[in-house]
Design a protein around this motif. Structure first.
Motif, PDB file in Angstrom:
ATOM      1  N   GLY A  63      28.738  31.286  50.764  1.00 42.26           N
ATOM      2  CA  GLY A  63      29.190  31.600  49.225  1.00 42.26           C
ATOM      3  C   GLY A  63      29.130  32.311  48.524  1.00 42.26           C
ATOM      4  O   GLY A  63      29.471  32.331  47.169  1.00 42.26           O
ATOM      5  N   SER A  64      28.143  33.270  48.505  1.00 43.32           N
ATOM      6  CA  SER A  64      27.513  34.513  47.637  1.00 43.32           C
ATOM      7  C   SER A  64      27.152  33.815  46.325  1.00 43.32           C
ATOM      8  O   SER A  64      25.818  33.175  46.862  1.00 43.32           O
ATOM      9  N   ALA A  65      27.178  33.709  45.296  1.00 39.99           N
ATOM     10  CA  ALA A  65      26.838  33.660  44.071  1.00 39.99           C
ATOM     11  C   ALA A  65      26.714  32.101  44.162  1.00 39.99           C
ATOM     12  O   ALA A  65      26.453  31.873  43.594  1.00 39.99           O
ATOM     13  N   ALA A  66      27.881  31.537  44.725  1.00 41.33           N
ATOM     14  CA  ALA A  66      27.445  30.096  44.391  1.00 41.33           C
ATOM     15  C   ALA A  66      25.672  29.737  45.131  1.00 41.33           C
ATOM     16  O   ALA A  66      25.830  28.236  44.683  1.00 41.33           O
ATOM     17  N   ALA A  67      25.775  30.620  46.265  1.00 40.10           N
ATOM     18  CA  ALA A  67      24.563  29.545  46.960  1.00 40.10           C
ATOM     19  C   ALA A  67      23.152  30.101  45.877  1.00 40.10           C
ATOM     20  O   ALA A  67      22.397  29.418  46.350  1.00 40.10           O
ATOM     21  N   VAL A  68      23.520  30.775  44.758  1.00 35.28           N
ATOM     22  CA  VAL A  68      22.492  30.821  43.854  1.00 35.28           C
ATOM     23  C   VAL A  68      22.128  29.356  43.140  1.00 35.28           C
ATOM     24  O   VAL A  68      20.954  28.971  42.908  1.00 35.28           O
ATOM     25  N   LYS A  69      23.111  29.491  42.716  1.00 32.11           N
ATOM     26  CA  LYS A  69      23.715  28.033  41.949  1.00 32.11           C
ATOM     27  C   LYS A  69      23.240  26.760  42.542  1.00 32.11           C
ATOM     28  O   LYS A  69      23.054  25.682  42.256  1.00 32.11           O
ATOM     29  N   GLU A  70      23.648  26.902  44.001  1.00 30.26           N
ATOM     30  CA  GLU A  70      23.691  25.422  44.961  1.00 30.26           C
ATOM     31  C   GLU A  70      22.491  25.979  46.270  1.00 30.26           C
ATOM     32  O   GLU A  70      22.945  26.137  47.332  1.00 30.26           O
ATOM     33  N   LYS A 104      30.545  20.360  56.981  1.00 33.69           N
ATOM     34  CA  LYS A 104      31.281  20.800  57.270  1.00 33.69           C
ATOM     35  C   LYS A 104      32.602  22.105  56.913  1.00 33.69           C
ATOM     36  O   LYS A 104      32.213  22.949  57.769  1.00 33.69           O
ATOM     37  N   ILE A 105      32.164  22.245  55.901  1.00 30.77           N
ATOM     38  CA  ILE A 105      33.309  23.902  55.645  1.00 30.77           C
ATOM     39  C   ILE A 105      31.715  24.870  55.175  1.00 30.77           C
ATOM     40  O   ILE A 105      32.421  25.937  55.986  1.00 30.77           O
ATOM     41  N   MET A 106      30.350  24.723  55.068  1.00 30.24           N
ATOM     42  CA  MET A 106      29.983  25.366  54.741  1.00 30.24           C
ATOM     43  C   MET A 106      29.720  25.811  56.278  1.00 30.24           C
ATOM     44  O   MET A 106      29.799  27.473  56.370  1.00 30.24           O
ATOM     45  N   VAL A 107      29.094  25.731  57.566  1.00 27.06           N
ATOM     46  CA  VAL A 107      29.420  25.863  58.359  1.00 27.06           C
ATOM     47  C   VAL A 107      30.459  26.047  59.113  1.00 27.06           C
ATOM     48  O   VAL A 107      30.450  27.113  59.833  1.00 27.06           O
ATOM     49  N   GLU A 108      32.121  26.109  58.638  1.00 27.18           N
ATOM     50  CA  GLU A 108      33.106  27.542  59.124  1.00 27.18           C
ATOM     51  C   GLU A 108      32.974  28.321  58.771  1.00 27.18           C
ATOM     52  O   GLU A 108      33.311  29.356  58.987  1.00 27.18           O
ATOM     53  N   MET A 109      32.631  28.769  57.332  1.00 28.85           N
ATOM     54  CA  MET A 109      32.012  29.468  56.449  1.00 28.85           C
ATOM     55  C   MET A 109      31.244  30.403  57.644  1.00 28.85           C
ATOM     56  O   MET A 109      31.908  31.442  57.342  1.00 28.85           O
ATOM     57  N   ILE A 110      30.157  30.004  57.566  1.00 32.93           N
ATOM     58  CA  ILE A 110      29.495  30.800  58.026  1.00 32.93           C
ATOM     59  C   ILE A 110      29.637  30.976  60.114  1.00 32.93           C
ATOM     60  O   ILE A 110      29.531  32.098  59.716  1.00 32.93           O
ATOM     61  N   GLN A 111      29.904  29.985  60.916  1.00 28.58           N
ATOM     62  CA  GLN A 111      30.862  30.310  61.875  1.00 28.58           C
ATOM     63  C   GLN A 111      31.944  31.518  62.165  1.00 28.58           C
ATOM     64  O   GLN A 111      31.891  32.419  62.634  1.00 28.58           O
ATOM     65  N   LYS A 112      32.782  31.260  61.128  1.00 31.61           N
ATOM     66  CA  LYS A 112      33.795  32.698  60.909  1.00 31.61           C
ATOM     67  C   LYS A 112      33.557  33.038  59.813  1.00 31.61           C
ATOM     68  O   LYS A 112      34.566  34.555  59.731  1.00 31.61           O
ATOM     69  N   ASP A 113      32.498  33.770  59.203  1.00 35.24           N
ATOM     70  CA  ASP A 113      31.759  35.279  58.092  1.00 35.24           C
ATOM     71  C   ASP A 113      33.278  34.903  57.231  1.00 35.24           C
ATOM     72  O   ASP A 113      32.975  36.017  56.581  1.00 35.24           O
ATOM     73  N   CYS A 116      30.112  34.953  53.468  1.00 37.37           N
ATOM     74  CA  CYS A 116      28.111  34.756  54.260  1.00 37.37           C
ATOM     75  C   CYS A 116      28.097  36.085  53.876  1.00 37.37           C
ATOM     76  O   CYS A 116      28.136  36.463  55.315  1.00 37.37           O
ATOM     77  N   PRO A 117      27.708  36.761  52.536  1.00 39.01           N
ATOM     78  CA  PRO A 117      26.941  37.929  52.649  1.00 39.01           C
ATOM     79  C   PRO A 117      25.477  37.976  53.204  1.00 39.01           C
ATOM     80  O   PRO A 117      25.245  36.766  53.679  1.00 39.01           O
ATOM     81  N   PRO A 118      25.461  38.766  53.898  1.00 35.61           N
ATOM     82  CA  PRO A 118      23.846  38.643  54.848  1.00 35.61           C
ATOM     83  C   PRO A 118      22.565  38.784  54.032  1.00 35.61           C
ATOM     84  O   PRO A 118      22.811  39.826  53.013  1.00 35.61           O
ATOM     85  N   THR A 119      22.264  37.857  54.574  1.00 36.23           N
ATOM     86  CA  THR A 119      20.551  37.949  53.109  1.00 36.23           C
ATOM     87  C   THR A 119      19.573  37.908  53.602  1.00 36.23           C
ATOM     88  O   THR A 119      19.020  37.534  54.167  1.00 36.23           O
ATOM     89  N   SER A 120      18.386  39.526  53.271  1.00 34.95           N
ATOM     90  CA  SER A 120      16.551  38.646  53.503  1.00 34.95           C
ATOM     91  C   SER A 120      16.180  38.556  52.546  1.00 34.95           C
ATOM     92  O   SER A 120      15.015  38.439  52.481  1.00 34.95           O
ATOM     93  N   SER A 121      16.959  37.794  51.365  1.00 37.26           N
ATOM     94  CA  SER A 121      15.816  37.480  50.460  1.00 37.26           C
ATOM     95  C   SER A 121      14.909  36.256  50.347  1.00 37.26           C
ATOM     96  O   SER A 121      15.461  35.237  51.233  1.00 37.26           O
ATOM     97  N   LEU A 122      13.967  37.054  50.167  1.00 41.31           N
ATOM     98  CA  LEU A 122      12.313  36.168  49.533  1.00 41.31           C
ATOM     99  C   LEU A 122      12.812  35.058  48.808  1.00 41.31           C
ATOM    100  O   LEU A 122      12.296  33.314  49.239  1.00 41.31           O
TER     101      LEU A 122
END
Length: 277
Positions: A63-70, A104-113, A116-122
């Motif tokens: 979810g990109s920016a949504a992952a920051v909030k959640e 399940k939606i999160m996992v589908e997003m990851i599986q189908k890319d 879901c930008p890749p991140t190396s963020s600490l």
């Protein structure tokens, strides 16, 4: 001008450092030169250029920016990275407290890319751990979960999580062994205070070892610390102490903000150095 390079250069300017340094740039966001979201970076840097010596291995940021909030989204991503699809079987609050359809939606997003930008963020690793140990699934401002994880840390420990990295053109630090260790401690009933201090101590020891590895390759002994994660006093003071005990000269922000508030200075100096070269 690259975000994480500018972080390091702003701190170099504050301390009037010239030449190359080892730079630790730790924060929550900032696009890297490959289009991924960086934030767990070990750079060999000077004003006009940098090389990426090491970084946290990428995990998806659903979810990109949504992952920051959640932060629960980063928990799901980190758990799937560490355990594969068997993560569903883990008895963890973050999996019980969130609607199974959403998971399940999160996992589908990851599986189908999908988004879901890749991140190396600490910063995002802190978020994932905070959600896994049950601190909070949603935040009111970026870094809130990480701040609460720091605030809940208590006591001291010699115990640390297993760490592993891959070598090649650059070192890639795998978050999965740390996540597996955190999960085991949650399941064994360790307190959040104990898990948090153990997590902090692991990061401090890990990045000290990475700096030693970079030193062996480059002979550099000055280490610059910058980025929003260094607002965390346990991480900052621990890194300063451990690096100094290994004979590194360590430089952190004192007047210029360590977070994005100080990045404009670094951007200007990087641009000036590139123009003059």
């Amino acid at each position: 001008v690259q975000h994480h390079h500018a972080h390091i250069v702003s701190c170099m300017a504050e301390h009037r450092l010239e030449g190359e340094v080892i730079g630790l740039s730790f924060d929550g966001t900032g696009y890297g030169s490959d289009g991924a979201i960086w934030g767990g970076e070990v750079l060999v840097a000077k004003a006009g250029q940098f090389e990426r010596a090491a970084h946290l291995a990428y995990v998806p940021m659903p979810g990109s920016a949504a992952a920051v909030k959640e932060p629960w989204r980063m928990a799901v991503s980190s758990l799937r990275d560490a355990f594969g699809d068997t993560f569903w079987d883990l008895a963890l609050p973050v999996l019980k407290q969130n609607d199974s359809q959403k998971l399940k939606i999160m996992v589908e997003m990851i599986q189908k890319d999908i988004n879901c930008p890749p991140t190396s963020s600490l910063g995002r690793l802190f978020d994932g751990v905070a959600a896994i140990v049950g601190i909070r699934n949603r935040v009111n401002f970026e870094g809130q979960a990480a701040m609460e994880l720091e605030m809940l840390a208590a006591g001291d420990t010699d115990s640390m999580y297993e760490v592993e990295w891959l070598t090649g053109d650059r070192i890639q630090i795998l978050p999965a062994p740390i996540i597996r260790g955190v999960v085991q401690d949650v399941q064994n009933g360790l307190s959040v205070a104990e898990i948090s201090i153990k997590f902090h101590k692991t990061l401090i020891a890990l990045f000290t070892e990475i700096c030693l590895a970079v030193h062996r390759d480059t002979d550099l002994n000055r280490v610059v610390l910058s980025g929003g994660c260094f607002q965390n006093s346990i991480l900052l003071n621990g890194m300063i102490h451990e690096l100094a005990s290994r004979d590194f000269a360590v430089f952190a922000h004192q007047r210029v903000p360590t977070n994005d508030g100080g990045i404009a200075l670094g951007q200007a100096l990087v641009a000036a150095a590139k123009c003059s070269s």
